[in-house]
Design a protein around this motif. Structure first.
Motif, PDB file in Angstrom:
ATOM      1  N   GLY A 105       0.646  -1.323  -0.052  1.00 42.97           N
ATOM      2  CA  GLY A 105      -0.078   0.133   0.029  1.00 42.97           C
ATOM      3  C   GLY A 105       0.887   1.303  -0.094  1.00 42.97           C
ATOM      4  N   LEU A 106       2.194   1.102  -0.428  1.00 45.65           N
ATOM      5  CA  LEU A 106       2.859   2.330  -0.451  1.00 45.65           C
ATOM      6  C   LEU A 106       2.926   2.988  -1.623  1.00 45.65           C
ATOM      7  N   GLU A 107       2.980   4.123  -1.904  1.00 49.29           N
ATOM      8  CA  GLU A 107       3.056   4.998  -2.993  1.00 49.29           C
ATOM      9  C   GLU A 107       4.319   4.577  -3.890  1.00 49.29           C
ATOM     10  N   LEU A 108       3.922   3.911  -5.257  1.00 49.78           N
ATOM     11  CA  LEU A 108       5.164   3.714  -5.776  1.00 49.78           C
ATOM     12  C   LEU A 108       5.467   4.340  -7.210  1.00 49.78           C
ATOM     13  N   GLU A 109       6.459   4.352  -7.743  1.00 53.12           N
ATOM     14  CA  GLU A 109       6.619   4.746  -9.108  1.00 53.12           C
ATOM     15  C   GLU A 109       7.620   3.948  -9.834  1.00 53.12           C
ATOM     16  N   ASP A 110       7.274   3.489 -10.800  1.00 58.60           N
ATOM     17  CA  ASP A 110       8.279   2.513 -11.775  1.00 58.60           C
ATOM     18  C   ASP A 110       9.080   1.418 -10.848  1.00 58.60           C
ATOM     19  N   ASP A 111       8.215   0.725  -9.957  1.00 55.04           N
ATOM     20  CA  ASP A 111       8.510  -0.330  -9.065  1.00 55.04           C
ATOM     21  C   ASP A 111       9.578   0.022  -7.981  1.00 55.04           C
ATOM     22  N   ALA A 112       9.549   1.563  -7.526  1.00 54.34           N
ATOM     23  CA  ALA A 112      10.269   2.024  -6.556  1.00 54.34           C
ATOM     24  C   ALA A 112       9.404   2.789  -5.635  1.00 54.34           C
ATOM     25  N   VAL A 113       9.855   2.880  -4.430  1.00 52.38           N
ATOM     26  CA  VAL A 113       8.958   3.637  -3.486  1.00 52.38           C
ATOM     27  C   VAL A 113       9.238   4.992  -3.584  1.00 52.38           C
ATOM     28  N   LYS A 114       8.157   5.770  -3.353  1.00 49.89           N
ATOM     29  CA  LYS A 114       8.238   7.256  -3.510  1.00 49.89           C
ATOM     30  C   LYS A 114       8.481   7.767  -2.105  1.00 49.89           C
ATOM     31  N   VAL A 115       9.482   8.755  -1.801  1.00 48.78           N
ATOM     32  CA  VAL A 115       9.756   9.072  -0.651  1.00 48.78           C
ATOM     33  C   VAL A 115       9.713  10.544  -0.644  1.00 48.78           C
TER      34      VAL A 115
ATOM     35  N   ILE B 175      15.119   3.439   2.098  1.00 48.91           N
ATOM     36  CA  ILE B 175      15.924   4.109   1.838  1.00 48.91           C
ATOM     37  C   ILE B 175      17.039   3.156   0.534  1.00 48.91           C
ATOM     38  N   GLY B 176      17.890   3.791  -0.005  1.00 46.10           N
ATOM     39  CA  GLY B 176      18.868   2.877  -1.019  1.00 46.10           C
ATOM     40  C   GLY B 176      18.109   2.793  -2.087  1.00 46.10           C
ATOM     41  N   ASP B 177      18.571   1.730  -2.921  1.00 50.24           N
ATOM     42  CA  ASP B 177      18.110   1.594  -4.413  1.00 50.24           C
ATOM     43  C   ASP B 177      16.425   1.528  -4.418  1.00 50.24           C
ATOM     44  N   ILE B 178      15.837   1.015  -3.412  1.00 44.19           N
ATOM     45  CA  ILE B 178      14.522   0.850  -3.284  1.00 44.19           C
ATOM     46  C   ILE B 178      13.739   2.076  -3.579  1.00 44.19           C
TER      47      ILE B 178
END
Ligand SMILES: Cc1cc2nc3c(=O)[nH]c(=O)nc-3n(C[C@H](O)[C@H](O)[C@H](O)COP(=O)(O)OP(=O)(O)OC[C@H]3O[C@@H](n4cnc5c(N)ncnc54)[C@H](O)[C@@H]3O)c2cc1C
Ligand code: FES
Lengths: 338, 108
Positions: A263-273, A288-291
Motif C-alpha cells: 500500500g505504499l505509493e510507488l513509481e516505476d517499481d520504486a517507493v516514493k519518499v 532508503i537505498g536503491d528501493i
C-alpha cells in the motif's frame, strides 16, 4: 513454533544501506532487527559482485565489495543488531498504537515501532527452470532452490541441476553428506572454477557422485512429496530416477516481490519518499537505498548512506515526537553502544 | 558508411519491431534495447554479472564469439539456446545491421 521478535526499528534488507542504517539508528540509541531473504548479509555486494573493487566510497580509494560488507558489519557490532536471514518479509500490519507487526515467509513475527525498507532491487529470488509442476514440491516437499542447511540432505538421494560454481560446490560438499548425488548439467563443459569441475569429475570416477552432462531435468514426479525426476539428454533419451530432493541452482535474480503490495505509493517499481526524512506515504515506514525514488535519485551506496542518516532522525521523531534530539558528532562522543 | 544500424526485436513469432541504433556511441545492444523501452533489468549495468539482459539471436550477421565471462554467465542460467547471448556484451557496430533478437523471459 512462531519466532517472535520485538525491536525499535525493523530494517528490511541487509544490503550496504540497511547495514549502515543500523549504525545511524544506533547513534540515536535505537535497537534494530534486520531481515533479509538471502542467507547472507551484503545485498548486491555479496550476491552479484563480492570480488569487484568499488572506488567511490569516501575514505577508501578502493575497496572490494565483500570487504566493505565486512567493515560495515564491524562498524555496527557495538549496537548488537539482531538478524533474521534467509526469510523474506511477506506482509506487514500497522497496529492501533501506530506500531507495526511484520510476518516473514518462515513464520517469524517482528514487532517494531518503525520500519526502514532497504530492499534494494527487491529480494533476490532463485531462477527457476521451466519444469512443469515444480512448485508443487516447493516448501520442504522435495524441491529446494538453495542449500540452507546441508543436514536436510543427510542420507538422502539428491539431484542437483546447474553449471555454475554453486552447483559444483554443493555437489562436492553434499557428496559426503547425501546417500546419492547426481549433478545434471545442460552443457558439456564447466566454466568458473576449473578446480571444482575437476573435483566433481574425480568424485564421478570414484563413484561418489554421478555427473550427467548434455542433459536437463525435464519432469518431476510424486504424490505429496517429490519421489522421482526425469532427466532428458539433448539427444532425446530419458531416464527417470527415484530421488528425495531436487536442487536447481541457476543463480538468483532480484524481484520487487511483496514490497509492491504494502500500500505504499510507488513509481516505476520504486517507493516514493519525502527527501526530508525518506518517509513513505505510510507514516512510520521509511524507504532508503536503491528501493526508493525521488527527483534526482542516484542508485549509489554513498547516497543510500546519506539517506540512512536522515531516515534515522525521522524514525526517532516518529517514535518519540515529544523528545528533542540534538545532533552530536561521533568524534566528540565516540560511538555509543546499546 | 551510415552511422546507424537497424536491429529487429521479435516480440511475438513473426512479429518484429525495428530499432535504430547509432554506431558511433559505443553502445551495447542491451543499452539500445533498454533505451527503446524494452523491459530489461540489466542489474549489473552491463558487466556480464547478472544475466538479466539475456537475448536469443535469431538471425542476422555473424557475431564475434562470446567471451569467457559471458559464456560462464550464460551457462549458469536455466535456459541456454544455440543463439543465447548477453545483450550487454554485444557492441553496436556497422556489422550488426539486420540483427534479429528475441528477449528471453526475465529470470532466464
Ligand atoms: C555490478 C555492480 C556494481 C556496482 N558498483 C557500484 C559502485 O561502484 N558504487 C556504488 O555506489 N554503487 C555500485 N553499485 C550499486 C550498489 O550496489 C547499490 O546501490 C547498493 O547495493 C544498494 O544497496 P541497498 O542496501 O539499497 O540494496 P541491495 O544491495 O540491493 O540490498 C537489498 C537487500 O534487501 C533484501 N530484500 C528485498 N526485499 C526483501 C523482503 N521483502 N524481505 C527480506 N529481504 C528483502 C534483498 O534480498 C537484498 O539483500 C553497483 C551495482 C552492481 C550490480
Ligand atoms: S546487464 Fe548484467 S549481464 Fe548484461
Amino acid at each position: 513454533m512462531t519466532n517472535s521478535i520485538s525491536t525499535d526499528i525493523c530494517i528490511i534488507g541487509a544490503g550496504p544501506v540497511g547495514l549502515f542504517a543500523v549504525f545511524e539508528a544506533g547513534l540515536l540509541k535505537l535497537r534494530c532487527h534486520v531481515v533479509d531473504a538471502l542467507p547472507q548479509v551484503g545485498g548486491q555486494l555479496s550476491e552479484i559482485y563480492p570480488k569487484k573493487p568499488i572506488y567511490d566510497i569516501p575514505g577508501f580509494p578502493d575497496i572490494l565489495a565483500g570487504d566493505l560488507v565486512q567493515n560495515l558489519m564491524r562498524q555496527i557490532e557495538p549496537f548488537h543488531p539482531t538478524f533474521t536471514l534467509g526469510e523474506r518479509v511477506e506482509r506487514l500490519a500497522k497496529l492501533e498504537d501506530g506500531t507495526f507487526q511484520l510476518f516473514t515467509t518462515d513464520g517469524t513475527e517482528i514487532f517494531c515501532k518503525a520500519i526502514a525498507i532497504a530492499g534494494g532491487l527487491g529480494s533476490f529470488e532463485p531462477r527457476k527452470p521451466a519444469v512443469e509442476s515444480l512448485e508443487t514440491y516447493e516448501g520442504g516437499r522435495g524441491v529446494y532452490y538453495m542449500v540452507r542447511d546441508p543436514e536436510t540432505f543427510r542420507d538422502r538421494r539428491i539431484v542437483i541441476a546447474g553449471g555454475g560454481d554453486s552447483a559444483l560446490d554443493w555437489t562436492i560438499f553434499l557428496a559426503d553428506v547425501a546417500k546419492e548425488v547426481t549433478l545434471v548439467h545442460r552443457g558439456t563443459t564447466f566454466r568458473g572454477a576449473a578446480d571444482s569441475a575437476e573435483k566433481v569429475q574425480k568424485l564421478h570416477e570414484a563413484g561418489r557422485a554421478r555427473l550427467v552432462l548434455s542433459s536437463n531435468v525435464t519432469h518431476v514426479h510424486g504424490q505429496d512429496s517429490l519421489e522421482a525426476v526425469t532427466i532428458t539428454a539433448n539427444d532425446g533419451t530419458a531416464e527417470t530416477l527415484p530421488v528425495d530432493a531436487f536442487i536447481p541452482l541457476f543463480g538468483l535474480t532480484p524481484k520487487l516481490g511483496p514490497i509492491g503490495d504494502w500500500g505504499l505509493e510507488l513509481e516505476d517499481d520504486a517507493v516514493k519518499v519525502n527527501t526530508l526524512d525518506y518517509s513513505t506515504s505510510v507514516p512510520g515506514i521509511f524507504a532508503i537505498g536503491d528501493i526508493n525514488t525521488y527527483p534526482g535519485k542516484l542508485k549509489l551506496i554513498l547516497c543510500g548512506f546519506h539517506e540512512a542518516a536522515l531516515m534515522a532522525q525521522g524514525a526517532y521523531k516518529y517514535m518519540f515526537p515529544d523528545k528533542r534530539y540534538v545532533l552530536k558528532y561521533t568524534t566528540v562522543n565516540g560511538v555509543p553502544t546499546l | 558508411m551510415t552511422d546507424e544500424v537497424r536491429i529487429y526485436v521479435e516480440e511475438a513469432p513473426g512479429q518484429r519491431r525495428e530499432v535504430v541504433a547509432p554506431t558511433d556511441m559505443a553502445l551495447s545492444v542491451m543499452e539500445v534495447l533498454k533505451a527503446s523501452g524494452y523491459d530489461i533489468q540489466a542489474t549489473c549495468g552491463g558487466m556480464a554479472l547478472c544475466g538479466t539482459c539475456h537475448v536469443e539471436v535469431l538471425a542476422g550477421p555473424a557475431l564475434d564469439e562470446p567471451g569467457d565471462d559471458e559464456l560462464a554467465m550464460l551457462e549458469s542460467l536455466p535456459v541456454m539456446t544455440q543463439g543465447s547471448r548477453l545483450s550487454c556484451q554485444i557492441r553496436i557496430t556497422n556489422r550488426l545491421d539486420g540483427l534479429v533478437v528475441r528477449l528471453m523471459p526475465q529470470g532466464t
